[in-house]
Design a protein around this motif. Structure first.
Motif, PDB file in Angstrom:
ATOM      1  N   ARG A 181      -6.157  -8.263   1.868  1.00 46.11           N
ATOM      2  CA  ARG A 181      -5.210  -7.295   2.420  1.00 46.11           C
ATOM      3  C   ARG A 181      -4.601  -7.870   3.709  1.00 46.11           C
ATOM      4  O   ARG A 181      -5.318  -8.366   4.581  1.00 46.11           O
ATOM      5  CB  ARG A 181      -5.902  -5.968   2.723  1.00 46.11           C
ATOM      6  CG  ARG A 181      -4.929  -4.882   3.218  1.00 46.11           C
ATOM      7  CD  ARG A 181      -5.663  -3.612   3.617  1.00 46.11           C
ATOM      8  NE  ARG A 181      -6.358  -3.015   2.498  1.00 46.11           N
ATOM      9  CZ  ARG A 181      -5.785  -2.224   1.581  1.00 46.11           C
ATOM     10  NH1 ARG A 181      -4.489  -1.969   1.673  1.00 46.11           N
ATOM     11  NH2 ARG A 181      -6.486  -1.701   0.594  1.00 46.11           N
ATOM     12  N   VAL A 239      -7.888   0.614  -5.645  1.00 51.07           N
ATOM     13  CA  VAL A 239      -7.228  -0.661  -5.888  1.00 51.07           C
ATOM     14  C   VAL A 239      -7.505  -1.063  -7.329  1.00 51.07           C
ATOM     15  O   VAL A 239      -8.666  -1.142  -7.760  1.00 51.07           O
ATOM     16  CB  VAL A 239      -7.738  -1.755  -4.928  1.00 51.07           C
ATOM     17  CG1 VAL A 239      -7.155  -3.118  -5.308  1.00 51.07           C
ATOM     18  CG2 VAL A 239      -7.383  -1.404  -3.487  1.00 51.07           C
ATOM     19  N   SER A 277       0.860  -1.182   0.000  1.00 50.19           N
ATOM     20  CA  SER A 277       0.000   0.000   0.000  1.00 50.19           C
ATOM     21  C   SER A 277       0.900   1.237   0.000  1.00 50.19           C
ATOM     22  O   SER A 277       2.062   1.178   0.409  1.00 50.19           O
ATOM     23  CB  SER A 277      -0.908  -0.001   1.236  1.00 50.19           C
ATOM     24  OG  SER A 277      -0.121   0.043   2.421  1.00 50.19           O
ATOM     25  N   ARG A 289     -12.695   1.643  -5.109  1.00 54.53           N
ATOM     26  CA  ARG A 289     -12.364   2.415  -3.920  1.00 54.53           C
ATOM     27  C   ARG A 289     -13.349   2.015  -2.827  1.00 54.53           C
ATOM     28  O   ARG A 289     -14.547   1.824  -3.113  1.00 54.53           O
ATOM     29  CB  ARG A 289     -12.463   3.915  -4.204  1.00 54.53           C
ATOM     30  CG  ARG A 289     -11.772   4.792  -3.151  1.00 54.53           C
ATOM     31  CD  ARG A 289     -12.177   6.268  -3.301  1.00 54.53           C
ATOM     32  NE  ARG A 289     -12.187   6.721  -4.679  1.00 54.53           N
ATOM     33  CZ  ARG A 289     -11.148   7.325  -5.272  1.00 54.53           C
ATOM     34  NH1 ARG A 289     -10.025   7.495  -4.615  1.00 54.53           N
ATOM     35  NH2 ARG A 289     -11.246   7.732  -6.522  1.00 54.53           N
ATOM     36  N   HIS A 319     -10.995  -1.170 -11.328  1.00 45.15           N
ATOM     37  CA  HIS A 319     -10.520  -0.397 -10.177  1.00 45.15           C
ATOM     38  C   HIS A 319     -11.682  -0.181  -9.216  1.00 45.15           C
ATOM     39  O   HIS A 319     -12.863  -0.169  -9.596  1.00 45.15           O
ATOM     40  CB  HIS A 319      -9.881   0.933 -10.603  1.00 45.15           C
ATOM     41  CG  HIS A 319     -10.780   1.847 -11.369  1.00 45.15           C
ATOM     42  ND1 HIS A 319     -11.496   2.868 -10.777  1.00 45.15           N
ATOM     43  CD2 HIS A 319     -11.080   1.902 -12.692  1.00 45.15           C
ATOM     44  CE1 HIS A 319     -12.184   3.516 -11.693  1.00 45.15           C
ATOM     45  NE2 HIS A 319     -11.953   2.946 -12.874  1.00 45.15           N
ATOM     46  N   GLU A 367      -2.378  -0.937  -5.331  1.00 43.31           N
ATOM     47  CA  GLU A 367      -3.065   0.231  -4.781  1.00 43.31           C
ATOM     48  C   GLU A 367      -2.393   1.516  -5.234  1.00 43.31           C
ATOM     49  O   GLU A 367      -1.168   1.649  -5.158  1.00 43.31           O
ATOM     50  CB  GLU A 367      -3.076   0.146  -3.254  1.00 43.31           C
ATOM     51  CG  GLU A 367      -3.999   1.167  -2.607  1.00 43.31           C
ATOM     52  CD  GLU A 367      -4.224   0.877  -1.141  1.00 43.31           C
ATOM     53  OE1 GLU A 367      -4.940   1.658  -0.480  1.00 43.31           O
ATOM     54  OE2 GLU A 367      -3.665  -0.127  -0.634  1.00 43.31           O
TER      55      GLU A 367
END
Length: 707
Positions: free
Chosen positions: A530, A559, A509, A575, A573, A553
């Motif tokens: 994650r 992501v 990240s 969020r 993608h 990320e």
């Protein structure tokens, strides 16, 4: 009656009439020519209609065992079924009796009248020619009375259905390839050079394989006599050779040869030649070919206009070619053709790094394994109920057994498996590749320092934002797991992840507090998770689907990830708190990378890399000369594209392309063994961490047929 004795002039077989002298099947106005060997085979089955003939009986009756193997019989049965319009899974003409032989179940009759008389009789009584599951009654038996016919017919149909169910459904699972069967593997061939691409002859007496020099990559074809273990080289010209395969009668050897920018299909007469070029082939795709039962070759031809490189069938003697597949341009190529006894053609579609398993059956294409992976080889099990496939799908190279009907797959084992083949006795031989890949640090002052020494496979390095740690994948403790390397101390520690799965694709990240990981399960499914380093916890992303993988990320918290479909990977993608969105303009993806402010991706099958700002929609294509054949040897770092490519002298370098001003410079020396995705650099570009293959060893292993 022996198949070679004088047969009746006309035979009725179900809805077909066979003229043995003309080698022709007739049904109304439809006529189909048969090779002589298929006529002999059909005559042998006709003579004993309703009775199971063993494979040995058929070989004696139809060929007198003249240079004919069990596999030739199997393929001839498949051709005969195709000519009759029969289906092995729901037979109306020829039924397979597993582990025994075959029997003709259609209604049969012999006649000496001409075709016109036969057709008149057929029009008067059309039901006489209809296929029947009931074997014909012997002439010495009394026919059942009319009142008993319905009961008798129902009883026979029920008996046949029950017996067929027992034969096809109740066969022990142990006869299939399983993990237990793979446990019996044993060493077969180990040489100083790399031994690759094994293929058995149809009669099981010979094995061809490649012997490749680890120093210069030169290849030679070897022919091994399985009876005494003696091997010799076959002269079939120079260049990079691949895909050696013996013709059905073992009298000819075919090979693909790439030399001086050209790809050739060469065929040599055995034992000592000469060899000749019979066709061109696809230069960048396809490393194997296949013989058909009637001595034709199937291989990957050069791409045509508006299509990828498809499979063609070549008549070696006449030079005539017939296209079999026409993949879309985005699919790049169809390759690795393998036929089974029913005439089903399994093949791979896609570039070398991202292939799908497909099948061509009765003129129709369908995908068996939609997830795109590296698939070095495939082969049919002898009974056609399984496809054995070497694949990276488990997260590491291994063997899978794929059901050709459902597409379901199961992990067999065989870690490191690459090319493979199945012999006529049902045994398996496969190429096992043993890698020693380590992480190396290259600096601008010329220092090259090894960071890991596991004698296994350390790859996919990801550098933390503060450039103090490297997360990487290693198989040093079994399936792929994630490890952390401290660049200051050199200490290596394993993340506390469940060891019941394979883990891959670590990416940091932007704040360095967590890693995005792809988890592969044994059933072939996968998920994007994650991992928080502070408390060693795993967190599932709140995505509306579970097939996300290869997540990265961006600085704005989004992501980016891939999803696998029937045609290939697509880029998405997401969020937190928002819906996931498909990047429509990207198309099908071969590889992608994202840093704080840039997104870069390579479209499947296309040269060049498309780049855009993560907050802007405008795109541009850069590095147009970076070919599609190596989609993973590049990375996006701090607004720079880093990629491995040779210079004008042929030496491999790491290059840097600054996306802000467009300048490109040769940066650091690199080894040709640099594997990808494998390049991680700090923001100041004073060094780079790469994964490099330091040692590669290949051996051939053999596994007995399942019990």
């Amino acid at each position: 009656m022996h198949a070679t004795e004088s047969p009746p002039s006309r035979l009725t077989i179900g809805e077909w009439r066979l003229d043995p002298l003309a080698h022709e099947l007739q049904r109304g106005d439809e006529r189909r020519r048969l090779p002589k060997r298929l006529v002999h085979l059909l005559l042998a089955l006709h003579q004993q209609a309703g009775r199971t003939l063993t494979r040995d009986e058929l070989l004696v009756a139809a060929w007198d065992r003249r240079v004919v193997s069990d596999e030739v019989l199997s393929r001839s049965i498949a051709e005969l079924r195709q000519a009759l319009g029969d289906d092995a899974r729901a037979p109306r003409y020829i039924e397979t009796i597993p582990k025994t032989g075959y029997r003709l179940i259609a209604r049969v009759d012999s006649a000496t009248s001409d075709i016109a008389t036969d057709e008149a009789a057929e029009s008067a009584a059309p039901e006489a020619a209809a296929p029947s599951a009931k074997p014909p009654a012997a002439s010495s038996h009394r026919r059942p009375s009319a009142g008993l016919l319905p009961v008798f017919a129902l009883a026979m149909i029920a008996l046949l259905a029950l017996s067929r169910f027992m034969l096809t459904r109740a066969e022990p699972e142990s006869s299939r390839w399983t993990e237990a069967a793979m446990a019996k593997e044993q060493a077969f061939i180990s040489e100083a050079e790399w031994t690759r691409q094994p293929r058995f002859s149809r009669d099981g007496q010979w094995l061809t394989y490649l012997s490749q020099s680890p120093d210069d990559g030169s290849t030679r074809v070897r022919l091994l006599a399985l009876s005494n273990g003696q091997a010799r080289d076959i002269d079939i010209g120079g260049g990079r050779l691949s895909g050696p395969a013996l013709s059905p009668d073992s009298r000819r050897l075919a090979v693909l040869a790439r030399e001086s920018g050209q790809c050739e299909v060469r065929v040599s007469l055995l034992p000592s030649g000469p060899w000749r070029v019979v066709s061109d082939c696809a230069m960048g795709n396809g490393d194997s070919l296949e013989w058909t039962p009637d001595d034709q070759l199937i291989f990957t031809a050069p791409a045509a206009a508006n299509t990828g490189a498809g499979l063609v069938q070549l008549d070696v003697d006449s030079g005539q070619r017939h296209p079999l597949t026409s993949p879309p341009t985005a699919a790049v190529a169809d390759s690795s053709p393998r036929l089974d006894e029913q005439g089903r053609l399994a093949f791979l579609r896609g570039p070398a790094e991202a292939q799908q398993l497909w099948m061509l059956e009765d003129g129709r294409e369908r995908v068996l394994l939609a997830q795109a992976n590296r698939i070095p080889g495939l082969a049919w099990a002898m009974d056609g109920r399984q496809l054995l496939v070497s694949s990276d799908a488990p997260g590491y190279p291994a063997l899978l057994a794929v059901d050709p009907d459902s597409g379901d797959s199961r992990l067999l084992g065989g870690r490191g498996a690459a090319t493979l083949d199945v012999a006529s006795d049902g045994s398996l031989v496969y190429e096992q590749r043993s890698y020693d890949a380590n992480l190396w640090l290259h600096t601008e002052d010329g220092e090259h320092r090894v960071l890991t020494r596991s004698t296994r496979y350390d790859a996919m390095p990801a550098l933390s934002p503060d450039a103090t740690q490297v997360a990487f994948v290693s198989n040093r403790d079994g399936p792929g797991s994630i490890w952390l390397l401290s660049l200051a101390s050199g200490e290596v520690t394993r993340l506390g992840l469940p060891n019941t799965a394979t883990w891959t694709r670590p990416n940091w990240s932007p704040d360095g507090a967590s890693l995005l990981l792809t988890r592969y399960y044994e059933d072939g499914s996968y998920a994007l998770l994650r991992y928080r380093l502070a408390d060693d916890s795993l967190q599932a992303l709140e995505l509306p689907f579970t097939d996300a993988h290869a997540g990265m990320e961006a600085a704005d918290g989004r992501v980016f990830f891939l999803r696998s479909g029937a045609a290939g990977n697509t880029l998405w993608h997401w969020r937190p708190g928002e819906a996931a969105q498909h990047l429509d303009d990207a198309g099908l993806i071969g590889e992608f990378s994202v840093d704080g402010y840039w997104l870069a991706y390579q479209r499947k099958g296309e040269a060049g890399i498309v780049v855009q700002g993560t907050t802007a929609g405008k795109t541009q294509t850069v590095l147009a000369d970076l070919g599609a054949a190596q989609p993973r040897r590049w990375s996006l770092q701090s607004g720079n594209l880093i990629y491995a490519a040779p210079d004008e002298d042929g030496d491999t370098w790491l290059w840097r392309l600054d996306l802000q001003d467009g300048t490109r410079r040769r940066w650091l020396t690199a080894d040709p063994g640099t594997a990808g995705p494998s390049i991680a650099a700090p923001a100041d570009f004073t060094s780079v961490v790469v994964s490099r293959i330091d040692r590669l060893q290949t051996d051939l292993l053999r596994v007995p047929a399942p019990d």
